[in-house]
Design an enzyme around this catalytic site. Structure first.
Site, PDB file in Angstrom:
ATOM      1  N   ARG A 238       0.790  -1.223   0.218  1.00 31.22           N
ATOM      2  CA  ARG A 238       0.006   0.007  -0.171  1.00 31.22           C
ATOM      3  C   ARG A 238       0.973   1.341   0.106  1.00 31.22           C
ATOM      4  NH1 ARG A 238      -3.371  -3.111  -1.470  1.00 31.22           N
ATOM      5  NH2 ARG A 238      -5.433  -3.298  -0.691  1.00 31.22           N
ATOM      6  N   GLU A 267      -4.020   7.715  -4.851  1.00 28.28           N
ATOM      7  CA  GLU A 267      -4.386   6.821  -5.970  1.00 28.28           C
ATOM      8  C   GLU A 267      -5.803   7.363  -6.795  1.00 28.28           C
ATOM      9  OE1 GLU A 267      -4.119   2.752  -5.340  1.00 28.28           O
ATOM     10  OE2 GLU A 267      -1.956   2.910  -4.690  1.00 28.28           O
ATOM     11  N   HIS A 286      -1.356   0.217  -9.800  1.00 26.36           N
ATOM     12  CA  HIS A 286      -1.729  -0.629  -8.724  1.00 26.36           C
ATOM     13  C   HIS A 286      -2.317  -1.911  -9.543  1.00 26.36           C
ATOM     14  CE1 HIS A 286      -3.688  -0.826  -4.336  1.00 26.36           C
ATOM     15  NE2 HIS A 286      -3.406  -2.188  -5.070  1.00 26.36           N
TER      16      HIS A 286
HETATM   17  C1  DGY Z   1      -5.670  -6.165  -2.681  1.00 26.56           C
HETATM   18  O1  DGY Z   1      -6.232  -7.222  -3.132  1.00 26.56           O
HETATM   19  O2  DGY Z   1      -5.441  -5.642  -1.632  1.00 26.56           O
HETATM   20  C2  DGY Z   1      -4.937  -5.511  -3.724  1.00 26.56           C
HETATM   21  O3  DGY Z   1      -4.301  -4.433  -3.677  1.00 26.56           O
HETATM   22  C3  DGY Z   1      -5.663  -5.384  -5.049  1.00 26.56           C
HETATM   23  O4  DGY Z   1      -5.544  -6.689  -5.390  1.00 26.56           O
END
Ligand code: DGY
Length: 320
Positions: A238, A267, A286
């Protein structure tokens, strides 16, 4: 009457079929535009369940305005977009989609590591722009991945999948995790290190920890200053786990060699963001879990979670 749910994005057909068989669905149909906050609040107010993506903020305000809400099914393994404590307080079930994306996200993490080290984006652009005039000894060179030292911060299931790939590249692998993992050490031949040791010794630092209050800005100016000037930082977890301002400074001053980011503090990151002006930064939107098969599985899994929880069954992937 079927329970009413709000689905915050158009989904693959197989997931929609599951939802529509059991639930009365209202859907935000736009594929590439997130549902506006006012629409989300209005829909949530009348819904028994929400099917959310990581783009939707499910916070105290939303929950306090949604008296009927019983379930939130997030189509992601991460759920930092949801205020878990506030949901728990109201007895609202929250589910996620663990497991199915581990290998796909590990593939992308490794691809990003290689693209960053071997300057693939820059090199492809170099050819397209007509700058390739000749072969020359040190043109577009970067560090080796094979035989280098990899430091993984956050040794969960995705971390283990990254390690399995790294072993094929004969990397020396160390990891840092909140809890030490003796079984993974044994099985994968990895070595536990403190954060500081890992930062000082790694050629590649890969960040894979979930975002929590404890991991926000886990990698800041101090941590970046401990890394080798030849080191590469990769973040596929993240964005806020890395302090972007500190990273910008480190990349610009070349106190680290390069970074590859699939995630950002905000984002989508705007095209004018200073980070994107740097040559030694590879940026992706992402897409860690973005294989066709995996995204379909995640969509179905979240649909099944939502249906189970709203039809009196224990949902398979319950967070709270
Ligand atoms: C998640 O699943 O947390 C990712 O960031 C997106 O697949």
């Amino acid at each position: 009457m079927k329970p009413r749910v709000f689905v915050t994005r158009a989904l693959p057909e197989e997931a929609m079929n599951i939802l529509q068989e059991h639930l009365q669905c209202r859907i935000w149909e736009e594929a590439d535009i997130p549902v506006p906050r006012d629409v989300l609040l209005k829909e949530a107010k009348a819904a028994d369940g929400l099917y959310t993506l990581l783009t939707e903020k499910v916070d105290e305000e939303l929950l306090s305005l949604s008296p009927r809400l019983k379930v939130i099914a997030n189509m992601a393994v991460g759920y930092d977009n949801i205020d878990i404590a506030a949901a728990r307080k109201r007895g609202i079930v929250v589910t996620n989609t663990p497991g199915v994306l581990n290998e796909t996200t590990a593939d992308l993490t490794f691809a990003l590591m290689m693209a960053t080290a071997r300057r693939l984006v820059e090199a492809a652009e170099f050819v397209k722009q007509g700058n390739w005039k000749t072969w020359s000894p040190m043109q577009l060179t970067g560090p080796d991945i094979y035989g280098a030292t990899l430091g993984v911060i956050g040794m969960g299931r995705i971390g283990e999948a990254v390690v399995r790939r790294a072993k094929g590249f004969d990397m020396n692998i160390m990891y840092y995790n909140r809890n030490r993992k003796p079984e993974a050490e044994q099985e994968l031949g990895i070595v536990y290190a403190s954060m500081d040791e890992l930062l000082q010794q790694s050629d590649f630092v890969v960040v894979l920890t979930p975002l929590t209050p404890e991991t926000r800005h886990l990698i800041g100016a101090r941590e970046l200053s401990m890394m080798k000037p030849s080191a590469v930082l990769i973040n596929t977890s993240r964005g806020p786990v890395v302090d972007e301002q500190a990273l910008y400074d480190a990349l610009r001053q070349k106190t680290i060699w390069a970074a590859g980011l699939d995630v950002f503090e905000q984002e989508p990151i705007g095209p004018d963001h200073p980070l994107l002006q740097l040559e030694n930064l590879v940026a992706l939107p992402h897409i860690g879990s973005a294989s066709i098969a995996t995204r379909r599985k995640m969509a179905v899994m979240a649909a099944e979670n939502l249906v189970s929880a709203l039809t009196g069954k224990e949902p398979p992937n319950r967070v709270v």
